[in-house]
Design an enzyme around this catalytic site. Structure first.
Site, PDB file in Angstrom:
ATOM      1  N   GLY A   9       0.937  -1.455   0.016  1.00 53.71           N
ATOM      2  CA  GLY A   9      -0.042  -0.006   0.069  1.00 53.71           C
ATOM      3  C   GLY A   9       0.985   1.167  -0.006  1.00 53.71           C
ATOM      4  O   GLY A   9       0.622   2.052   0.755  1.00 53.71           O
ATOM      5  N   ARG A  12       0.040   5.567  -1.800  1.00 61.37           N
ATOM      6  CA  ARG A  12      -0.569   6.839  -1.218  1.00 61.37           C
ATOM      7  C   ARG A  12      -0.299   6.854   0.128  1.00 61.37           C
ATOM      8  O   ARG A  12       0.227   5.780   0.795  1.00 61.37           O
ATOM      9  CB  ARG A  12      -2.007   6.722  -1.302  1.00 61.37           C
ATOM     10  N   ASN A  83       1.341  -2.379   5.143  1.00 63.57           N
ATOM     11  CA  ASN A  83       0.871  -1.243   5.662  1.00 63.57           C
ATOM     12  C   ASN A  83      -0.653  -1.058   4.925  1.00 63.57           C
ATOM     13  O   ASN A  83      -1.466  -0.273   5.362  1.00 63.57           O
ATOM     14  CB  ASN A  83       1.581  -0.090   4.818  1.00 63.57           C
ATOM     15  N   SER A 135      -3.514   0.403  14.068  1.00 66.53           N
ATOM     16  CA  SER A 135      -4.329   1.768  14.512  1.00 66.53           C
ATOM     17  C   SER A 135      -4.589   1.863  15.762  1.00 66.53           C
ATOM     18  O   SER A 135      -4.998   1.013  16.558  1.00 66.53           O
ATOM     19  CB  SER A 135      -5.566   1.719  13.583  1.00 66.53           C
ATOM     20  N   TYR A 148     -13.372  -2.331  11.043  1.00 70.47           N
ATOM     21  CA  TYR A 148     -12.010  -1.789  10.906  1.00 70.47           C
ATOM     22  C   TYR A 148     -11.321  -1.901  12.028  1.00 70.47           C
ATOM     23  O   TYR A 148     -10.036  -2.473  12.217  1.00 70.47           O
ATOM     24  CB  TYR A 148     -12.063  -0.369  10.324  1.00 70.47           C
ATOM     25  N   ALA A 150     -11.828  -3.973  14.306  1.00 71.81           N
ATOM     26  CA  ALA A 150     -11.709  -5.449  14.713  1.00 71.81           C
ATOM     27  C   ALA A 150     -10.594  -5.876  13.927  1.00 71.81           C
ATOM     28  O   ALA A 150      -9.634  -6.835  14.520  1.00 71.81           O
ATOM     29  CB  ALA A 150     -12.973  -6.284  14.421  1.00 71.81           C
ATOM     30  N   THR A 151     -10.198  -5.554  12.452  1.00 75.09           N
ATOM     31  CA  THR A 151      -9.069  -6.134  11.823  1.00 75.09           C
ATOM     32  C   THR A 151      -7.766  -5.555  12.653  1.00 75.09           C
ATOM     33  O   THR A 151      -6.899  -6.245  12.518  1.00 75.09           O
ATOM     34  CB  THR A 151      -9.188  -5.665  10.400  1.00 75.09           C
ATOM     35  N   LYS A 152      -7.885  -4.137  12.735  1.00 73.73           N
ATOM     36  CA  LYS A 152      -6.617  -3.565  13.665  1.00 73.73           C
ATOM     37  C   LYS A 152      -6.167  -4.075  14.939  1.00 73.73           C
ATOM     38  O   LYS A 152      -5.118  -4.269  15.313  1.00 73.73           O
ATOM     39  CB  LYS A 152      -6.602  -1.944  13.590  1.00 73.73           C
TER      40      LYS A 152
HETATM   41  P1  NAP Z   1      -4.731   5.523   2.249  1.00 69.22           P
HETATM   42  O1  NAP Z   1      -4.139   6.799   2.097  1.00 69.22           O
HETATM   43  O2  NAP Z   1      -6.308   5.191   2.226  1.00 69.22           O
HETATM   44  O3  NAP Z   1      -3.811   4.295   1.593  1.00 69.22           O
HETATM   45  C1  NAP Z   1      -3.971   3.108   1.753  1.00 69.22           C
HETATM   46  C2  NAP Z   1      -3.247   2.347   0.685  1.00 69.22           C
HETATM   47  O4  NAP Z   1      -3.346   0.928   0.815  1.00 69.22           O
HETATM   48  C3  NAP Z   1      -3.114   2.782  -0.654  1.00 69.22           C
HETATM   49  O5  NAP Z   1      -1.793   3.008  -1.243  1.00 69.22           O
HETATM   50  C4  NAP Z   1      -3.768   1.570  -1.406  1.00 69.22           C
HETATM   51  O6  NAP Z   1      -3.331   1.282  -2.809  1.00 69.22           O
HETATM   52  C5  NAP Z   1      -3.322   0.293  -0.431  1.00 69.22           C
HETATM   53  N1  NAP Z   1      -4.152  -0.808  -0.566  1.00 69.22           N
HETATM   54  C6  NAP Z   1      -5.656  -0.610  -0.290  1.00 69.22           C
HETATM   55  N2  NAP Z   1      -6.212  -1.968  -0.634  1.00 69.22           N
HETATM   56  C7  NAP Z   1      -4.991  -2.575  -1.034  1.00 69.22           C
HETATM   57  C8  NAP Z   1      -5.031  -4.138  -1.615  1.00 69.22           C
HETATM   58  N3  NAP Z   1      -6.022  -4.728  -1.595  1.00 69.22           N
HETATM   59  N4  NAP Z   1      -3.819  -4.498  -2.129  1.00 69.22           N
HETATM   60  C9  NAP Z   1      -2.745  -3.809  -2.049  1.00 69.22           C
HETATM   61  N5  NAP Z   1      -2.794  -2.163  -1.520  1.00 69.22           N
HETATM   62  C10 NAP Z   1      -4.176  -1.796  -1.101  1.00 69.22           C
HETATM   63  O7  NAP Z   1      -4.214   5.037   3.923  1.00 69.22           O
HETATM   64  P2  NAP Z   1      -3.380   5.560   4.906  1.00 69.22           P
HETATM   65  O8  NAP Z   1      -3.915   6.447   5.832  1.00 69.22           O
HETATM   66  O9  NAP Z   1      -2.080   5.860   4.371  1.00 69.22           O
HETATM   67  O10 NAP Z   1      -3.076   4.079   5.942  1.00 69.22           O
HETATM   68  C11 NAP Z   1      -2.258   3.335   5.755  1.00 69.22           C
HETATM   69  C12 NAP Z   1      -2.034   2.516   6.942  1.00 69.22           C
HETATM   70  O11 NAP Z   1      -2.264   3.036   8.252  1.00 69.22           O
HETATM   71  C13 NAP Z   1      -3.342   1.523   6.884  1.00 69.22           C
HETATM   72  O12 NAP Z   1      -2.972   0.308   7.560  1.00 69.22           O
HETATM   73  C14 NAP Z   1      -4.098   2.300   8.000  1.00 69.22           C
HETATM   74  O13 NAP Z   1      -5.111   1.403   8.563  1.00 69.22           O
HETATM   75  C15 NAP Z   1      -3.214   2.913   9.080  1.00 69.22           C
HETATM   76  N6  NAP Z   1      -3.642   4.005   9.847  1.00 69.22           N
HETATM   77  C16 NAP Z   1      -4.031   5.072   9.220  1.00 69.22           C
HETATM   78  C17 NAP Z   1      -4.546   6.172  10.132  1.00 69.22           C
HETATM   79  C18 NAP Z   1      -4.719   7.424   9.501  1.00 69.22           C
HETATM   80  O14 NAP Z   1      -5.549   8.239  10.307  1.00 69.22           O
HETATM   81  N7  NAP Z   1      -4.746   7.775   8.193  1.00 69.22           N
HETATM   82  C19 NAP Z   1      -4.440   6.007  11.502  1.00 69.22           C
HETATM   83  C20 NAP Z   1      -4.397   4.881  11.878  1.00 69.22           C
HETATM   84  C21 NAP Z   1      -3.898   3.820  11.157  1.00 69.22           C
HETATM   85  P3  NAP Z   1      -4.258   1.594  -3.902  1.00 69.22           P
HETATM   86  O15 NAP Z   1      -4.718   2.810  -3.914  1.00 69.22           O
HETATM   87  O16 NAP Z   1      -3.098   1.667  -4.909  1.00 69.22           O
HETATM   88  O17 NAP Z   1      -5.451   0.660  -4.091  1.00 69.22           O
END
Ligand code: NAP
Length: 237
Positions: A9, A12, A83, A135, A148, A150-152
């Site tokens: 992932g 982005r 990620n 998370s 969400y 539950a997965t985390k």
């Molecule tokens: P994001 O901006 O929505 O980016 C999600 C990334 O995951 C994208 O690069 C997307 O790729 C990829 N992805 C989704 N489904 C996929 C799949 N089936 N196979 C491969 N790649 C996949 O999210 P983010 O905020 O950067 O989150 C990154 C991590 O941090 C996640 O695990 C999230 O749960 C965790 N997190 C985020 C926050 C927050 O506030 N942002 C807080 C706590 C935890 P494509 O677009 O190319 O499909």
């Protein structure tokens, strides 16, 4: 020889920031993406250390092909950062079976798929670091994000159990539990209340998570395993 990190992932948000941090620090970065091809190509153009690989982490065959390709093109994988994830905001009673399964397939089965495929490299080398992105909602639960959350929470259990199993092979397994971070994942959420509740008084940045991941990948964290590191501005302690 440069070390190889596979980041899922990475097209982005937090994954992208991690890819840039590792590439700037001289690592060879295998940056996985699924749907955002244009963004992945943009990332690749930023550094000759970044290589992009398309795969849906929930699909075991695609993950196997990706890991085989990384191994062949860049060498054995020393660090895996799980990620990739999806989220959605829904009342619990409105979550369909399909949405429940899909969230678990990407967020939990994806971690299982990638870890099992990468592990033989680490076992052979008798070293390695696996970093799972959970998370704070996996720690305290988010209303209207039961699936969400539950997965985390599952990722935290996965991390603690696997750290015990792989410790004797000198492979470390840790977890980062980010707080509220400015990325597309939160684009539809009003963050003002959470910002106010955060002791540091602001939303976090993707690069602040990348710095923690870099620390957990490096020898500076050589005695740290099985831990959940909160990077949340003090919101969850
Ligand atoms: P994001 O901006 O929505 O980016 C999600 C990334 O995951 C994208 O690069 C997307 O790729 C990829 N992805 C989704 N489904 C996929 C799949 N089936 N196979 C491969 N790649 C996949 O999210 P983010 O905020 O950067 O989150 C990154 C991590 O941090 C996640 O695990 C999230 O749960 C965790 N997190 C985020 C926050 C927050 O506030 N942002 C807080 C706590 C935890 P494509 O677009 O190319 O499909």
């Amino acid at each position: 020889m440069s070390k190889v990190v596979l980041i899922t992932g990475a097209s982005r948000g937090i994954g992208r920031a991690m890819a840039i941090k590792f590439a700037e620090s001289g690592w060879l970065v295998a940056a996985n993406y699924n749907k955002s091809e244009e963004k992945a190509l943009q990332l690749k153009s930023m550094s000759s250390n970044i290589y992009i690989y398309k795969a849906d982490v929930s699909d075991r065959d695609e993950v196997k092909k990706m890991v085989d390709a990384v191994r062949k093109e860049l060498g054995p994988i020393c660090v895996l950062i799980n990620n990739a994830a999806i989220s959605s905001i829904k009342m619990f009673s409105d979550i369909t079976k399909e949405e429940w399964d899909h969230t678990f397939d990407v967020n939990v089965k994806g971690v299982y798929n990638c870890t099992q495929e990468v592990l033989p490299d680490m076992v052979r080398m008798n070293s390695g670091s696996i970093i799972n992105i959970s998370s704070m909602w996996g720690q305290v639960g988010a209303s209207c994000e039961v699936h969400y959350s539950a997965t985390k929470a599952a990722i935290i259990g996965f991390t603690k159990a696997l750290a015990k199993e792989l410790g004797p092979s000198c492979i470390r397994v840790n977890c980062i539990a980010p707080g509220v971070i400015a990325t597309e994942m939160n684009k539809d959420v009003d963050l003002s209340e959470l910002r106010e509740e955060t002791p540091l008084g602001r939303i976090g940045t993707a690069s602040e998570i990348a710095e923690c991941a870099y620390f957990l990948a490096s020898d500076n964290s050589s005695f740290i395993t099985g831990q959940v590191i909160g990077v949340n501005g003090g919101l969850v302690v």
